[in-house]
Design a protein around this motif. Structure first.
Motif, mmCIF file in Angstrom:
data_model
loop_
_atom_site.group_PDB
_atom_site.id
_atom_site.type_symbol
_atom_site.label_atom_id
_atom_site.label_comp_id
_atom_site.label_asym_id
_atom_site.label_seq_id
_atom_site.Cartn_x
_atom_site.Cartn_y
_atom_site.Cartn_z
ATOM 1 N N VAL A 206 1.009 -1.318 -0.255
ATOM 2 C CA VAL A 206 -0.065 0.022 -0.272
ATOM 3 C C VAL A 206 0.632 1.392 -0.185
ATOM 4 N N TYR A 207 1.638 1.159 0.565
ATOM 5 C CA TYR A 207 2.938 2.734 0.604
ATOM 6 C C TYR A 207 4.019 2.271 -0.278
ATOM 7 N N ASP A 208 4.307 1.144 -0.240
ATOM 8 C CA ASP A 208 4.324 1.551 -2.202
ATOM 9 C C ASP A 208 3.970 2.299 -3.155
ATOM 10 N N MET A 209 2.617 1.610 -2.911
ATOM 11 C CA MET A 209 1.778 2.306 -4.518
ATOM 12 C C MET A 209 1.535 3.536 -4.320
ATOM 13 N N THR A 210 1.226 4.104 -3.024
ATOM 14 C CA THR A 210 0.933 5.658 -2.599
ATOM 15 C C THR A 210 1.897 6.548 -2.517
ATOM 16 N N ALA A 211 2.697 5.677 -2.597
ATOM 17 C CA ALA A 211 3.661 7.238 -2.870
ATOM 18 C C ALA A 211 4.406 7.484 -1.439
ATOM 19 N N ARG A 212 4.051 6.645 0.299
ATOM 20 C CA ARG A 212 4.926 6.628 0.896
ATOM 21 C C ARG A 212 5.870 5.877 1.330
ATOM 22 N N PRO A 213 6.781 6.127 1.237
ATOM 23 C CA PRO A 213 8.171 5.462 1.491
ATOM 24 C C PRO A 213 8.417 4.842 2.888
ATOM 25 N N GLU A 214 8.525 6.473 3.360
ATOM 26 C CA GLU A 214 8.364 6.713 4.865
ATOM 27 C C GLU A 214 7.866 5.861 5.620
ATOM 28 N N LEU A 215 6.547 6.016 5.328
ATOM 29 C CA LEU A 215 6.153 4.590 5.957
ATOM 30 C C LEU A 215 5.907 3.502 5.809
ATOM 31 N N GLY A 216 5.967 3.193 5.129
ATOM 32 C CA GLY A 216 7.066 1.232 4.744
ATOM 33 C C GLY A 216 7.662 0.820 5.251
ATOM 34 N N LEU A 246 14.639 3.487 -2.497
ATOM 35 C CA LEU A 246 15.475 4.108 -3.886
ATOM 36 C C LEU A 246 14.002 4.628 -4.573
ATOM 37 N N ASP A 247 12.473 5.148 -3.917
ATOM 38 C CA ASP A 247 11.712 6.140 -4.199
ATOM 39 C C ASP A 247 12.404 7.671 -3.200
ATOM 40 N N GLN A 248 13.122 7.159 -2.503
ATOM 41 C CA GLN A 248 13.385 8.271 -2.146
ATOM 42 C C GLN A 248 14.877 8.649 -2.301
ATOM 43 N N GLY A 249 15.167 7.767 -3.142
ATOM 44 C CA GLY A 249 16.588 8.656 -3.899
ATOM 45 C C GLY A 249 18.120 7.995 -2.931
ATOM 46 N N ASP A 250 17.846 7.100 -1.712
ATOM 47 C CA ASP A 250 18.245 6.678 -1.068
ATOM 48 C C ASP A 250 18.876 5.485 -1.942
#
Length: 449
Positions: A206-216, A246-250
């Protein structure tokens, strides 16, 4: 008649055998390493238990390895023999039928048998999980959701496996775009079954699909005990964490997780290879040099060019072969895809469409033929869900399609795909969407020559 922890009848003759069976169910639902240990102990204690042999066969086929097909066939022979010699209940007969259907090439037939078992025993979490798993292999998200929804009522507060049923429901909700409900039911399930790695990973999706990487990332780090007991599924959870970073650019963190966790064990399980190859592709698309990491994956993939068990697996093997540039193995894979596509059955249909076009697209991308890559990958895109896996897993093919379109100068078509991808993700832009749309916007501002 005894009943197991799924509140379902089981033709066992001792409390010790029932304990083995219940241990197997609990471990299987939790993706635990103890699953084969419990099943082996059960079959040693009660070697004429038909459903136990059927379970051994079905679990072997789920591995997607050609060398396990003879194991499944042997199990099917024993399961049918003991079913004919005894008087198994309808649930047990359905399992034997399901194994035979799968071996005959009809995964949809096996699903129908599991649904028959659930009609008889709606509280049967084990059959619900197997139906869920086979549908996952076929990319049948709506079927996953319908299947678990019709038995949820039977998994009341007093059901020992309710948490696992909610984990399956959460994943099916996520795969059908109901992100808020998926998060809610997944978290509820984790309270009831804190070792349910599938439910944990459903919420992570869910957090991947909704662009909330910090929660995941926080969810995974706060629930380490939910998956440290797992079989190789634990590598998949680490893979999810890498995607979120990766989505956070790290990128350094993602690559560090690859080495320390995702490929710490150099297994040749297709699910482990799919984790590895898809992460390396994502990193390379971001301009990261992954060094010699492709080589060990390609060595393993090269030994699997004749498997032909699961299209999803073979396309990821192809990623390894293109990543390390193994021309002979790539040609062998293409030839085998063509042979399998001409056969009959649920999986051959998927080798034909979208398999052939997708395989050609991957090869063209690796060779720098970006126009051909985009044309083939875009043509395969409407049917890609049928290869199985999740939206997050198949997103590697989305990214290759989009990057091929950008490199081929097919900006408007690529923008359409990007926007469609965005809509499937709750209209929440992730880092990948933002960066690629920025490329298109820059290209649109350049006057035509």
């Amino acid at each position: 008649m005894m009943h197991d922890i799924c509140q379902s009848p089981v033709s066992l003759t001792s409390t010790e055998a029932l304990s083995d069976w219940n241990g197997m169910i609990r471990a299987f639902l939790a993706h635990g390493t103890a699953t084969p240990t419990h099943l082996g102990a059960l079959l040693k204690r009660e070697p004429s238990f038909a459903m136990g042999h059927a379970a051994r066969g079905l679990f072997s086929l789920m591995m997607g390895r050609s060398e396990l097909i003879p194991v499944a066939r042997e199990a099917a022979v024993l399961a049918r023999r003991y079913a004919n010699e005894a008087a198994p209940n309808a649930r047990e007969v359905a399992w034997v039928d399901a194994l035979e259907h799968w071996l005959a090439g009809s995964l949809t037939g096996a699903i129908a048998d599991m649904e028959t078992a659930l009609t008889t025993c709606p509280a049967d979490t084990l059959s619900a999980k197997v139906s869920h798993a086979i549908r996952f292999i076929l990319g049948d998200a709506r079927g996953m959701r319908h299947s678990i929804e019709r038995v949820l009522e039977a998994h009341g507060a007093d059901h020992a496996c309710r948490g696992f049923a909610l984990g399956c429901y959460a994943f099916a909700l996520e795969e059908t775009g109901e992100y808020d409900k998926a998060e809610r039911h997944g978290r509820e399930g984790l309270v009831l079954a804190p070792d349910d790695a599938w439910g944990l990973h459903a919420v992570t999706h869910v957090y991947d699909m909704t662009a909330r990487p910090e929660l995941g990332i926080r969810l995974i780090e706060d629930n380490l005990t939910s998956w440290d007991h797992c079989n190789n599924f634990r590598y998949h959870v680490w893979w999810h964490k890498a995607l979120l970073h990766l989505d956070q650019g790290d990128f350094d963190m993602a690559l560090g997780l690859y080495d320390a966790r995702i490929r710490a064990d150099k297994t040749d399980d297709y699910r482990d290879i799919s984790n590895a190859t898809s992460l390396l592709v994502r990193l390379e698309l971001e301009g990261i040099d992954v060094g010699p990491r492709w080589n060990e994956l390609a060595d393993l993939a090269q030994a699997r060019t004749d498997d032909g068990c699961v299209v999803f697996a073979d396309l990821h093997y192809m990623l390894a072969l293109t990543g390390a540039d193994r021309p002979d193995a790539k040609a062998a894979m293409a030839d085998r895809f063509a042979r399998d596509a001409a056969r009959k059955g649920d999986m051959p249909q998927r080798y034909a469409t979208p398999g052939l076009a997708a395989l050609e697209g991957l090869n063209a991308f690796a060779e720098g033929r970006y126009g051909a890559a985009f044309s083939n990958l875009a043509a395969s895109r409407p049917s890609m869900q049928s290869i199985g896996g999740s939206h997050a897993q198949r997103d590697v093919f989305e990214r290759l399609t989009i990057d091929a379109g950008l490199r081929a100068g097919r900006y408007e078509e690529t923008a359409d795909i990007l926007n469609d991808r965005l809509s499937r993700r709750g209209n929440r832009a992730d880092r990948y969407f933002t960066s690629r749309m920025a490329q298109i916007d820059r290209a649109r501002r350049i006057p035509a020559q």
